[in-house]
Write an enzyme that holds these catalytic residues in place. Structure first.
Site, PDB file in Angstrom:
ATOM      1  N   ASN A 147       0.858  -1.181   0.000  1.00  0.00           N
ATOM      2  CA  ASN A 147       0.000   0.000   0.000  1.00  0.00           C
ATOM      3  C   ASN A 147       0.898   1.236   0.000  1.00  0.00           C
ATOM      4  OD1 ASN A 147      -1.813   2.038   0.507  1.00  0.00           O
ATOM      5  ND2 ASN A 147      -2.397   1.319   2.556  1.00  0.00           N
ATOM      6  N   LYS A 190       0.109   4.280  -0.357  1.00  0.00           N
ATOM      7  CA  LYS A 190      -0.516   5.486   0.228  1.00  0.00           C
ATOM      8  C   LYS A 190      -0.236   6.707  -0.653  1.00  0.00           C
ATOM      9  CE  LYS A 190      -0.196   3.234   4.667  1.00  0.00           C
ATOM     10  NZ  LYS A 190      -0.171   3.337   6.121  1.00  0.00           N
ATOM     11  N   HIS A 197      -9.657   1.564   4.702  1.00  0.00           N
ATOM     12  CA  HIS A 197      -8.388   1.705   5.414  1.00  0.00           C
ATOM     13  C   HIS A 197      -8.587   2.691   6.565  1.00  0.00           C
ATOM     14  CE1 HIS A 197      -4.271   2.741   6.393  1.00  0.00           C
ATOM     15  NE2 HIS A 197      -3.920   1.621   5.802  1.00  0.00           N
ATOM     16  N   GLU A 251      -6.904   5.013   7.627  1.00  0.00           N
ATOM     17  CA  GLU A 251      -6.612   6.418   7.300  1.00  0.00           C
ATOM     18  C   GLU A 251      -7.806   7.063   6.587  1.00  0.00           C
ATOM     19  OE1 GLU A 251      -2.841   5.574   5.444  1.00  0.00           O
ATOM     20  OE2 GLU A 251      -2.032   5.093   7.417  1.00  0.00           O
ATOM     21  N   GLU A 284      -5.849  -4.567  10.362  1.00  0.00           N
ATOM     22  CA  GLU A 284      -4.770  -3.610  10.565  1.00  0.00           C
ATOM     23  C   GLU A 284      -5.041  -2.800  11.834  1.00  0.00           C
ATOM     24  OE1 GLU A 284      -2.624  -2.606   6.714  1.00  0.00           O
ATOM     25  OE2 GLU A 284      -4.449  -1.426   6.655  1.00  0.00           O
ATOM     26  N   GLY A 311       2.249   2.373  10.780  1.00  0.00           N
ATOM     27  CA  GLY A 311       3.233   3.442  10.671  1.00  0.00           C
ATOM     28  C   GLY A 311       3.888   3.834  11.990  1.00  0.00           C
ATOM     29  N   SER A 358       3.074  -1.905  10.364  1.00  0.00           N
ATOM     30  CA  SER A 358       4.520  -1.899  10.629  1.00  0.00           C
ATOM     31  C   SER A 358       5.205  -3.234  10.352  1.00  0.00           C
ATOM     32  CB  SER A 358       4.811  -1.457  12.073  1.00  0.00           C
ATOM     33  OG  SER A 358       4.385  -0.128  12.260  1.00  0.00           O
TER      34      SER A 358
END
Ligand code: PGA
Length: 252
Positions: free
Chosen positions: A10, A12, A98, A100, A168, A174, A214
């Site tokens: 991904n 991003k 996701h 985010e 996730e 991250g 991560s």
């Protein structure tokens, strides 16, 4: 049932043309020359690079995914991209829900489900992301939150062939903090059992459930050794071909 491992990168909001295409080309070369029938690879570039990445990885078997889509087929939605447009650009998958997107764009389970359904209607496969925050984990709500997101976001018509789930945990994305193999397996096992209740044992057994958060070459081995973990969604470490490839090599 043997589930085919999926290693998803991904990207991003990263990648200008030069770097993005160099990365895609490097991965395509490795896929063409490596022994790769043990796993599938997917990359999810920003919208601006999709067509060129599709051309770059042609013939390598690498799947290309959009990072999001709108739930409508077309219309007055400035700045949005439809599932059909992704398909038209050469994508075979799209990621929806996701964390985010859920945070930055206040996407709810209902919206994620509508996007996932639009994806299936357009003939794309869909990767549905779910995951708890640190606050929810600390409050002992991990399984409840993921169960709710799973049922709320899963599209009608989901099958083992057209749908992938990605667990996730938000606190692991991250941050350099990965779920332990046991923490991840606990959630994956719950997801498979819920899928079994909803879709039947056959579909649940065949559906891939990815871990993301991560992931790096060091941690991948332990996480991927778990019974219900069928690959990974990798963010930061997917931006370097060597690091991403090393993670995939756990399955070579
Ligand atoms: P990360 O991202 O590997 O950089 O934590 C994973 C993801 O958000 O898919």
């Amino acid at each position: 049932m043997a589930r085919r491992i999926l290693i998803a990168g991904n990207w991003k909001m990263n990648g200008l043309e030069k770097d993005g295409l160099a990365l895609a080309s490097d991965l395509a070369q490795r896929m063409k020359s490596g022994s790769t029938d043990t796993f599938e690879m997917l990359v999810s570039p920003p919208f601006t690079l999709i067509s060129k990445v599709v051309d770059t990885v042609a013939g390598s078997g690498i799947h290309v995914a959009g990072q999001d889509c709108h739930s409508a087929e077309k219309g007055a939605h400035t700045g949005d991209i439809s599932a059909l447009m992704l398909k038209d650009a050469g994508c075979s998958y799209v990621i929806v829900g996701h964390s985010e997107r859920r945070t930055d764009h206040r996407e709810t389970d209902e919206m994620v489900k509508a996007k996932a359904q639009a994806a299936l209607a357009a003939g794309l496969n869909v990767i549905v992301c779910i995951g708890e925050t640190l606050e929810e984990r600390d409050a002992g709500k991990t399984l409840d939150v993921n169960r709710r997101q799973l049922h709320g976001s899963l599209p009608d018509g989901a099958t083992a062939d057209n749908t992938v789930i990605a667990y996730e945990p938000v606190w692991a994305i991250g941050t350099g903090r990965t779920a332990t193999p046991e923490q991840a397996q606990e959630v994956h096992e719950m997801i498979r059992s819920e899928l079994s209740d909803k879709l039947g044992a056959g579909a649940a057994d065949g559906m891939r459930i990815l871990y993301g958060g991560s992931m790096n070459a060091k941690k991948a081995g332990g996480v991927f050794a778990q019974a219900d973990i069928d690959g990974g969604m990798i963010g930061g470490a997917s931006l370097k071909a060597g690091a991403f490839w090393t993670i995939a090599q756990n399955f070579a």
